[in-house]
Design an enzyme around this catalytic site. Structure first.
Site, PDB file in Angstrom:
ATOM      1  N   GLU A 165       0.791  -1.236   0.000  1.00 23.99           N
ATOM      2  CA  GLU A 165       0.000   0.000   0.000  1.00 23.99           C
ATOM      3  C   GLU A 165       0.825   1.290   0.000  1.00 23.99           C
ATOM      4  OE1 GLU A 165      -0.364  -2.691   1.796  1.00 23.99           O
ATOM      5  OE2 GLU A 165      -2.393  -3.045   2.489  1.00 23.99           O
ATOM      6  N   CYS A 206      -0.469   0.059   7.329  1.00 20.40           N
ATOM      7  CA  CYS A 206      -0.904   0.475   5.987  1.00 20.40           C
ATOM      8  C   CYS A 206      -2.262   1.163   6.060  1.00 20.40           C
ATOM      9  CB  CYS A 206      -0.977  -0.732   5.067  1.00 20.40           C
ATOM     10  SG  CYS A 206       0.652  -1.384   4.687  1.00 20.40           S
ATOM     11  N   ARG A 263       9.135 -24.145  -8.867  1.00 21.02           N
ATOM     12  CA  ARG A 263      10.166 -24.104  -7.818  1.00 21.02           C
ATOM     13  C   ARG A 263      10.457 -22.664  -7.421  1.00 21.02           C
ATOM     14  NH1 ARG A 263      14.854 -28.279  -9.962  1.00 21.02           N
ATOM     15  NH2 ARG A 263      13.727 -30.218  -9.564  1.00 21.02           N
ATOM     16  N   THR A 318      15.632 -40.923  -3.386  1.00 24.08           N
ATOM     17  CA  THR A 318      15.727 -40.083  -4.584  1.00 24.08           C
ATOM     18  C   THR A 318      17.035 -39.293  -4.582  1.00 24.08           C
ATOM     19  OG1 THR A 318      13.338 -39.896  -4.715  1.00 24.08           O
ATOM     20  CG2 THR A 318      14.600 -38.179  -5.828  1.00 24.08           C
ATOM     21  N   GLU A 324       8.877 -33.399  -4.249  1.00 26.43           N
ATOM     22  CA  GLU A 324       9.232 -33.809  -5.619  1.00 26.43           C
ATOM     23  C   GLU A 324       9.655 -35.258  -5.739  1.00 26.43           C
ATOM     24  OE1 GLU A 324      11.127 -31.963  -8.762  1.00 26.43           O
ATOM     25  OE2 GLU A 324      10.707 -29.915  -8.131  1.00 26.43           O
ATOM     26  N   GLY A 355      10.717 -39.404  -3.806  1.00 25.02           N
ATOM     27  CA  GLY A 355      10.141 -40.274  -4.820  1.00 25.02           C
ATOM     28  C   GLY A 355       8.797 -40.815  -4.378  1.00 25.02           C
TER      29      GLY A 355
HETATM   30  C1  AOF Z   1      -0.208  -5.233   4.257  1.00 22.99           C
HETATM   31  N1  AOF Z   1       0.367  -5.089   3.042  1.00 22.99           N
HETATM   32  O1  AOF Z   1       1.805  -5.747   1.455  1.00 22.99           O
HETATM   33  C2  AOF Z   1       1.639  -7.056   3.381  1.00 22.99           C
HETATM   34  C3  AOF Z   1       1.003  -7.215   4.645  1.00 22.99           C
HETATM   35  O2  AOF Z   1       6.598  -7.947   9.872  1.00 22.99           O
HETATM   36  P1  AOF Z   1       5.757  -6.862   9.284  1.00 22.99           P
HETATM   37  O3  AOF Z   1       5.642  -5.661  10.145  1.00 22.99           O
HETATM   38  O4  AOF Z   1       6.134  -6.536   7.856  1.00 22.99           O
HETATM   39  O5  AOF Z   1       4.259  -7.463   9.232  1.00 22.99           O
HETATM   40  C4  AOF Z   1       3.968  -8.660   8.607  1.00 22.99           C
HETATM   41  C5  AOF Z   1       2.468  -8.810   8.521  1.00 22.99           C
HETATM   42  O6  AOF Z   1       1.950  -7.778   7.682  1.00 22.99           O
HETATM   43  C6  AOF Z   1       1.983 -10.105   7.866  1.00 22.99           C
HETATM   44  O7  AOF Z   1       1.847 -11.153   8.782  1.00 22.99           O
HETATM   45  C7  AOF Z   1       0.639  -9.655   7.338  1.00 22.99           C
HETATM   46  O8  AOF Z   1      -0.290  -9.587   8.405  1.00 22.99           O
HETATM   47  C8  AOF Z   1       0.895  -8.247   6.883  1.00 22.99           C
HETATM   48  N2  AOF Z   1       1.325  -8.229   5.454  1.00 22.99           N
HETATM   49  N3  AOF Z   1       0.070  -6.293   5.016  1.00 22.99           N
HETATM   50  O9  AOF Z   1      -0.966  -4.366   4.689  1.00 22.99           O
HETATM   51  C9  AOF Z   1       1.288  -5.945   2.565  1.00 22.99           C
HETATM   52  N4  AOF Z   1       2.586  -7.930   2.948  1.00 22.99           N
HETATM   53 ZN    ZN Z   2       0.921  -3.190   5.865  1.00 20.68          ZN
END
Ligand code: AOF
Ligand code: ZN
Length: 377
Positions: A56, A88, A188, A200, A312, A314
């Site tokens: 955001e 955010c 991957r 494997t 992946e 076996g």
């Molecule tokens: C959002 N926008 O693009 C993402 C979010 O360790 P921090 O402070 O970065 O927080 C991680 C948490 O933030 C994650 O567990 C999830 O709740 C949120 N991720 N939130 O608003 C984002 N990647």
């Molecule tokens: Zn965030």
């Protein structure tokens, strides 16, 4: 205001955008965000590589003044917590966004509805659950780790026309063609870890990395189920352990701590001790955890931040995960090649997919066919 077809179109675009960093944002989900003003996209972003900044603030910064009165489309509920970055939801409020459209609410206990509440309290209109099934799909790894404390597990199998996955004593047998193999490389690249059994690892001597030009840095962590530390020091996995991490999952019985604790040194201890020392000296990490109980191993991997796992091979390892009911997705490649004499039978064919899985589509790669199945919930 109710959800319009425009909302779904923009959310679909945000979900597509979020996939760009799938598997490359560490334990953070890869989230997509679009800022839309008068029908035009004025800001767009995906969670940055490594997980921060979140989507955001980047999209808002691109939109600048145009964000005032705009609609934000986010694949995951905006965060409300002061983590490594400010919330955010606060940024969306500060930029004067009028409406926020969300696909999936965030199960992270620090957020979990609080992001939506903060936005609403600030007078912002919020619509959640837009294209939720698609959103959940793109966030499957994150959601599985958050809600089930284990990684999202994909089982990949390449099966010949006569139902085989290899040939006894033949090492690696190319069942599928180059197009399908390139697709596996892409799979991957968006996965945190890849797992094989010791059988494997010895017979195929695989590298298990991503070799697609430009994607080499996205190789997953490589995991071998190896109860007695039998992984050869001369294997490609050990030889490359300093470049791409290798984790060997060994039986707790041979753990240096375990043998001290109960006072009964297991047989062949000196030999095991020397293999342990040599593997560690080569950069291999040894984790002592029952390799044949995925229900114990998977939470241990989740705790290490692994959200997605590709199994992946076996046949035995595939069976282990299937029997434990711990496969979320099956990617079954079927090739026209006939293995014939000495074939190793596939643990699964298209005709015996376990109950609870739904067929999610077929794609063709050269002469091979890929069928995808997903477990319900
Ligand atoms: C959002 N926008 O693009 C993402 C979010 O360790 P921090 O402070 O970065 O927080 C991680 C948490 O933030 C994650 O567990 C999830 O709740 C949120 N991720 N939130 O608003 C984002 N990647
Ligand atoms: Zn965030």
């Amino acid at each position: 205001m109710s959800i319009t077809p425009h909302d779904e179109r923009f959310m679909a675009a945000a979900i597509r955008l979020s996939r760009q960093h799938l598997g490359r944002t560490a334990t953070n989900p890869s989230v997509g965000c679009l800022i839309v003003k008068d029908g035009a996209i004025v800001g767009r972003a995906v969670t940055a590589l490594g997980g921060r900044p979140h989507a955001e603030p980047q999209a808002l910064a691109e939109a600048g003044e145009l964000a005032r009165g705009a609609t934000a489309y986010v694949t995951l509920e905006p965060c409300s917590h002061h983590g490594k970055t400010p919330p955010c939801a606060e940024a969306l409020i500060a930029y004067g966004v009028a409406r926020v459209v969300i696909s999936v609410t965030d199960p992270d206990p620090r957020v979990s509805g609080r992001g939506i509440a903060m936005l609403r309290d600030a007078g912002i209109e919020v619509d959640a659950g837009v294209l939720e099934a698609e959103g959940r799909h793109s966030l499957a790894a994150y959601l599985t780790r958050q809600t089930k404390n284990r990684p999202y597990v994909t089982l990949k199998l390449a099966v010949s026309a006569d139902g085989m996955i290899g040939r006894q004593g033949a090492g690696q047998v190319a069942i599928t063609g180059p197009e399908a193999r390139a697709q596996v490389q892409a799979l991957r690249a968006e996965t945190d870890a890849i797992l094989v059994g010791i059988g494997t690892a010895i017979s195929d001597d695989p590298l298990l990395t991503v070799r697609t030009p430009g994607l080499e840095a996205q190789s997953p962590v490589r995991i071998v189920l190896d109860p007695n530390l039998a992984l050869p020091l001369t294997s490609k996995l050990v030889a490359t352990a300093r470049d791409v991490p290798v984790i060997v999952v060994a039986s707790e019985e041979i753990s240096p701590l375990g043998s001290e604790a109960d006072g009964t040194p297991p047989t062949g201890l000196a030999d095991i001790q020397s293999r342990r020392t040599a593997l560690e000296a080569a950069g291999v990490e040894i984790v002592y955890c029952n390799p044949y109980h995925p229900e114990v191993l998977l939470p241990a991997l989740a705790t290490r931040g692994i959200s997605s796992l590709l199994v992946e091979g076996g046949a035995k390892t595939a069976r282990l995960f299937l029997d434990a009911g711990l496969v979320d997705r099956i990617q079954l490649y079927q090739a026209p090649l006939v293995v014939g004499e000495g074939g190793i039978e596939s643990p699964l064919r298209a005709t015996d997919i376990p109950s609870g899985f739904t067929h999610r589509g077929t794609s063709l790669y050269g002469a091979d066919r890929l069928d995808k199945y997903e477990r319900e919930n």
